[in-house]
Motif scaffolding. Sequence first.
Motif, PDB file in Angstrom:
ATOM      1  N   LEU A 225       1.354  11.624  -1.377  1.00 17.11           N
ATOM      2  CA  LEU A 225       1.649  11.316   0.019  1.00 17.11           C
ATOM      3  C   LEU A 225       3.143  11.102   0.248  1.00 17.11           C
ATOM      4  CD1 LEU A 225      -1.426  10.791   0.066  1.00 17.11           C
ATOM      5  CD2 LEU A 225      -0.967   8.801   1.447  1.00 17.11           C
ATOM      6  N   PRO A 226       3.692  11.755   1.283  1.00 18.86           N
ATOM      7  CA  PRO A 226       5.051  11.392   1.695  1.00 18.86           C
ATOM      8  C   PRO A 226       5.001  10.047   2.412  1.00 18.86           C
ATOM      9  CG  PRO A 226       4.201  13.202   3.046  1.00 18.86           C
ATOM     10  CD  PRO A 226       3.167  12.891   2.006  1.00 18.86           C
ATOM     11  N   LEU A 227       6.136   9.394   2.536  1.00 18.71           N
ATOM     12  CA  LEU A 227       6.197   8.059   3.123  1.00 18.71           C
ATOM     13  C   LEU A 227       5.594   8.019   4.527  1.00 18.71           C
ATOM     14  CD1 LEU A 227       7.038   5.103   2.945  1.00 18.71           C
ATOM     15  CD2 LEU A 227       9.297   5.779   3.786  1.00 18.71           C
ATOM     16  N   THR A 228       5.924   8.990   5.357  1.00 18.88           N
ATOM     17  CA  THR A 228       5.403   8.957   6.728  1.00 18.88           C
ATOM     18  C   THR A 228       3.880   9.047   6.750  1.00 18.88           C
ATOM     19  OG1 THR A 228       5.800  11.340   6.914  1.00 18.88           O
ATOM     20  CG2 THR A 228       7.478   9.882   7.819  1.00 18.88           C
ATOM     21  N   THR A 229       3.298   9.847   5.902  1.00 17.40           N
ATOM     22  CA  THR A 229       1.841   9.965   5.842  1.00 17.40           C
ATOM     23  C   THR A 229       1.222   8.667   5.332  1.00 17.40           C
ATOM     24  OG1 THR A 229       2.045  12.339   5.426  1.00 17.40           O
ATOM     25  CG2 THR A 229      -0.084  11.327   4.906  1.00 17.40           C
ATOM     26  N   ALA A 230       1.874   8.046   4.357  1.00 16.41           N
ATOM     27  CA  ALA A 230       1.366   6.772   3.836  1.00 16.41           C
ATOM     28  C   ALA A 230       1.401   5.691   4.910  1.00 16.41           C
ATOM     29  CB  ALA A 230       2.170   6.340   2.611  1.00 16.41           C
TER      30      ALA A 230
ATOM     31  N   ALA B  29      -5.498  10.828   9.101  1.00 18.43           N
ATOM     32  CA  ALA B  29      -4.168  10.851   8.474  1.00 18.43           C
ATOM     33  C   ALA B  29      -3.902  12.138   7.698  1.00 18.43           C
ATOM     34  CB  ALA B  29      -4.003   9.648   7.543  1.00 18.43           C
ATOM     35  N   GLY B  30      -4.939  12.939   7.495  1.00 17.88           N
ATOM     36  CA  GLY B  30      -4.761  14.162   6.705  1.00 17.88           C
ATOM     37  C   GLY B  30      -4.685  13.871   5.214  1.00 17.88           C
ATOM     38  N   THR B  31      -5.403  12.822   4.799  1.00 18.77           N
ATOM     39  CA  THR B  31      -5.424  12.440   3.384  1.00 18.77           C
ATOM     40  C   THR B  31      -6.859  12.440   2.884  1.00 18.77           C
ATOM     41  OG1 THR B  31      -5.558  10.086   3.955  1.00 18.77           O
ATOM     42  CG2 THR B  31      -3.360  11.013   3.624  1.00 18.77           C
ATOM     43  N   ARG B  32      -6.994  12.282   1.597  1.00 17.53           N
ATOM     44  CA  ARG B  32      -8.323  12.166   0.999  1.00 17.53           C
ATOM     45  C   ARG B  32      -8.235  11.366  -0.293  1.00 17.53           C
ATOM     46  NH1 ARG B  32     -11.142  17.214  -0.356  1.00 17.53           N
ATOM     47  NH2 ARG B  32     -11.694  16.240  -2.285  1.00 17.53           N
ATOM     48  N   VAL B  33      -9.303  10.679  -0.602  1.00 28.10           N
ATOM     49  CA  VAL B  33      -9.395   9.929  -1.852  1.00 28.10           C
ATOM     50  C   VAL B  33     -10.194  10.789  -2.821  1.00 28.10           C
ATOM     51  CG1 VAL B  33     -10.245   7.838  -2.963  1.00 28.10           C
ATOM     52  CG2 VAL B  33      -9.236   7.710  -0.685  1.00 28.10           C
ATOM     53  N   VAL B  34      -9.645  10.959  -4.014  1.00 31.66           N
ATOM     54  CA  VAL B  34     -10.306  11.765  -5.030  1.00 31.66           C
ATOM     55  C   VAL B  34     -10.541  10.924  -6.278  1.00 31.66           C
ATOM     56  CG1 VAL B  34      -9.397  13.975  -4.210  1.00 31.66           C
ATOM     57  CG2 VAL B  34      -8.109  12.675  -5.896  1.00 31.66           C
TER      58      VAL B  34
ATOM     59  N   PHE C  59       0.821  -1.215   0.000  1.00 33.78           N
ATOM     60  CA  PHE C  59       0.000   0.000   0.000  1.00 33.78           C
ATOM     61  C   PHE C  59       0.852   1.261   0.000  1.00 33.78           C
ATOM     62  CE2 PHE C  59      -3.374  -2.873   1.619  1.00 33.78           C
ATOM     63  CZ  PHE C  59      -4.329  -2.583   0.660  1.00 33.78           C
ATOM     64  N   THR C  60       1.842   1.343   0.880  1.00 35.22           N
ATOM     65  CA  THR C  60       2.615   2.583   0.965  1.00 35.22           C
ATOM     66  C   THR C  60       3.403   2.848  -0.317  1.00 35.22           C
ATOM     67  OG1 THR C  60       4.432   1.466   2.128  1.00 35.22           O
ATOM     68  CG2 THR C  60       2.777   2.571   3.485  1.00 35.22           C
ATOM     69  N   TRP C  61       3.885   1.794  -0.969  1.00 29.66           N
ATOM     70  CA  TRP C  61       4.586   2.008  -2.234  1.00 29.66           C
ATOM     71  C   TRP C  61       3.634   2.593  -3.278  1.00 29.66           C
ATOM     72  CZ3 TRP C  61       4.112   0.150  -7.240  1.00 29.66           C
ATOM     73  CH2 TRP C  61       5.154   0.507  -8.098  1.00 29.66           C
ATOM     74  N   GLY C  62       2.455   2.026  -3.385  1.00 29.53           N
ATOM     75  CA  GLY C  62       1.492   2.544  -4.359  1.00 29.53           C
ATOM     76  C   GLY C  62       1.085   3.973  -4.061  1.00 29.53           C
ATOM     77  N   TRP C  63       0.791   4.260  -2.810  1.00 24.38           N
ATOM     78  CA  TRP C  63       0.326   5.600  -2.443  1.00 24.38           C
ATOM     79  C   TRP C  63       1.407   6.653  -2.587  1.00 24.38           C
ATOM     80  CZ3 TRP C  63      -1.856   3.532   2.782  1.00 24.38           C
ATOM     81  CH2 TRP C  63      -3.021   2.797   2.541  1.00 24.38           C
ATOM     82  N   THR C  64       2.672   6.302  -2.332  1.00 31.50           N
ATOM     83  CA  THR C  64       3.735   7.295  -2.443  1.00 31.50           C
ATOM     84  C   THR C  64       4.285   7.386  -3.865  1.00 31.50           C
ATOM     85  OG1 THR C  64       5.422   5.686  -1.763  1.00 31.50           O
ATOM     86  CG2 THR C  64       4.462   7.077  -0.041  1.00 31.50           C
ATOM     87  N   ASN C  65       4.210   6.301  -4.624  1.00 29.24           N
ATOM     88  CA  ASN C  65       4.779   6.276  -5.968  1.00 29.24           C
ATOM     89  C   ASN C  65       3.846   6.932  -6.988  1.00 29.24           C
ATOM     90  OD1 ASN C  65       6.636   5.584  -8.011  1.00 29.24           O
ATOM     91  ND2 ASN C  65       5.497   3.724  -8.448  1.00 29.24           N
ATOM     92  N   SER C  66       2.627   6.416  -7.110  1.00 29.83           N
ATOM     93  CA  SER C  66       1.700   6.934  -8.118  1.00 29.83           C
ATOM     94  C   SER C  66       0.439   7.546  -7.512  1.00 29.83           C
ATOM     95  CB  SER C  66       1.290   5.800  -9.064  1.00 29.83           C
ATOM     96  OG  SER C  66       0.613   4.788  -8.334  1.00 29.83           O
ATOM     97  N   GLY C  67       0.261   7.339  -6.216  1.00 33.04           N
ATOM     98  CA  GLY C  67      -0.941   7.870  -5.571  1.00 33.04           C
ATOM     99  C   GLY C  67      -2.081   6.870  -5.528  1.00 33.04           C
ATOM    100  N   HIS C  68      -1.856   5.690  -6.117  1.00 41.29           N
ATOM    101  CA  HIS C  68      -2.921   4.686  -6.091  1.00 41.29           C
ATOM    102  C   HIS C  68      -2.355   3.288  -6.240  1.00 41.29           C
ATOM    103  CE1 HIS C  68      -2.343   4.777 -10.427  1.00 41.29           C
ATOM    104  NE2 HIS C  68      -2.718   6.034 -10.453  1.00 41.29           N
ATOM    105  N   THR C  69      -3.160   2.328  -5.808  1.00 42.67           N
ATOM    106  CA  THR C  69      -2.847   0.921  -6.028  1.00 42.67           C
ATOM    107  C   THR C  69      -3.503   0.520  -7.348  1.00 42.67           C
ATOM    108  OG1 THR C  69      -4.830   0.229  -4.856  1.00 42.67           O
ATOM    109  CG2 THR C  69      -2.798   0.454  -3.543  1.00 42.67           C
ATOM    110  N   LEU C  70      -3.300  -0.718  -7.769  1.00 41.20           N
ATOM    111  CA  LEU C  70      -3.904  -1.168  -9.024  1.00 41.20           C
ATOM    112  C   LEU C  70      -5.433  -1.087  -8.966  1.00 41.20           C
ATOM    113  CD1 LEU C  70      -3.617  -2.307 -11.847  1.00 41.20           C
ATOM    114  CD2 LEU C  70      -3.485  -4.588 -10.860  1.00 41.20           C
ATOM    115  N   ALA C  71      -6.010  -1.473  -7.849  1.00 33.67           N
ATOM    116  CA  ALA C  71      -7.469  -1.400  -7.728  1.00 33.67           C
ATOM    117  C   ALA C  71      -7.946   0.045  -7.782  1.00 33.67           C
ATOM    118  CB  ALA C  71      -7.932  -2.059  -6.439  1.00 33.67           C
ATOM    119  N   MET C  72      -7.238   0.943  -7.119  1.00 36.10           N
ATOM    120  CA  MET C  72      -7.625   2.353  -7.151  1.00 36.10           C
ATOM    121  C   MET C  72      -7.474   2.919  -8.565  1.00 36.10           C
ATOM    122  SD  MET C  72      -5.904   3.667  -3.593  1.00 36.10           S
ATOM    123  CE  MET C  72      -6.609   5.310  -3.604  1.00 36.10           C
TER     124      MET C  72
END
Length: 177
Positions: free
Chosen positions: A92-97, A155-160, A64-77
């Motif tokens: 997302l920075p790594l700590t936030t992810a 977490a201070g995040t949002r899904v768009v 999950f953290t790799w997807g969120w920090t790398n492209s902002g999403h996983t394959l499903a997202m």
Amino acid sequence: MSDTAGTTPSIKRRLIAMVYEAFLLLAVDMLAVALYLLVTRNSHAPVFQFGLKVWLFVVTGAYFTWGWTNSGHTLAMKTWRMQVVTNGGTRLPLTTAVVRYLLAWGWFLPALLACTALGLKDKSQVGVALIVGIVGWSLTALLDRDRQFLHDRLAGTRVVALPKKTAAPGAAPAEAS
């Protein structure tokens, strides 16, 4: 990406993406288990059983953290055209992810702790507890002004939602096969 670049996807759409995510994660975790069993020579000692749980927690978190920090999403997202961003609209920075991943355990952890506290071991009882926990966590989005789930708010995040990709002007339409 600005804060208004994407609207919040519907709760239904995000839950359907989570079901798809569960199938993808099952494949990732199956490979992780196979590797772990190979490395530990399939030892059934309690320390190795605990180690497997820790290993799966780490592998799942890395996925999950790799997807969120790398492209902002996983394959499903990506498939469901969604992206997770900070409240400011940035990647997302790594700590936030990592914080988001840990907080997302709120979907399951309360139910698992209740099962442990109540001594529930039957698959149907554990299943019901998990369903109640998942439904409860889903309802947190109804209480949020932006329809974000509790772990995103904390977490201070949002899904768009991401826009549908359109063909470039003048491009030939794809042929049906």
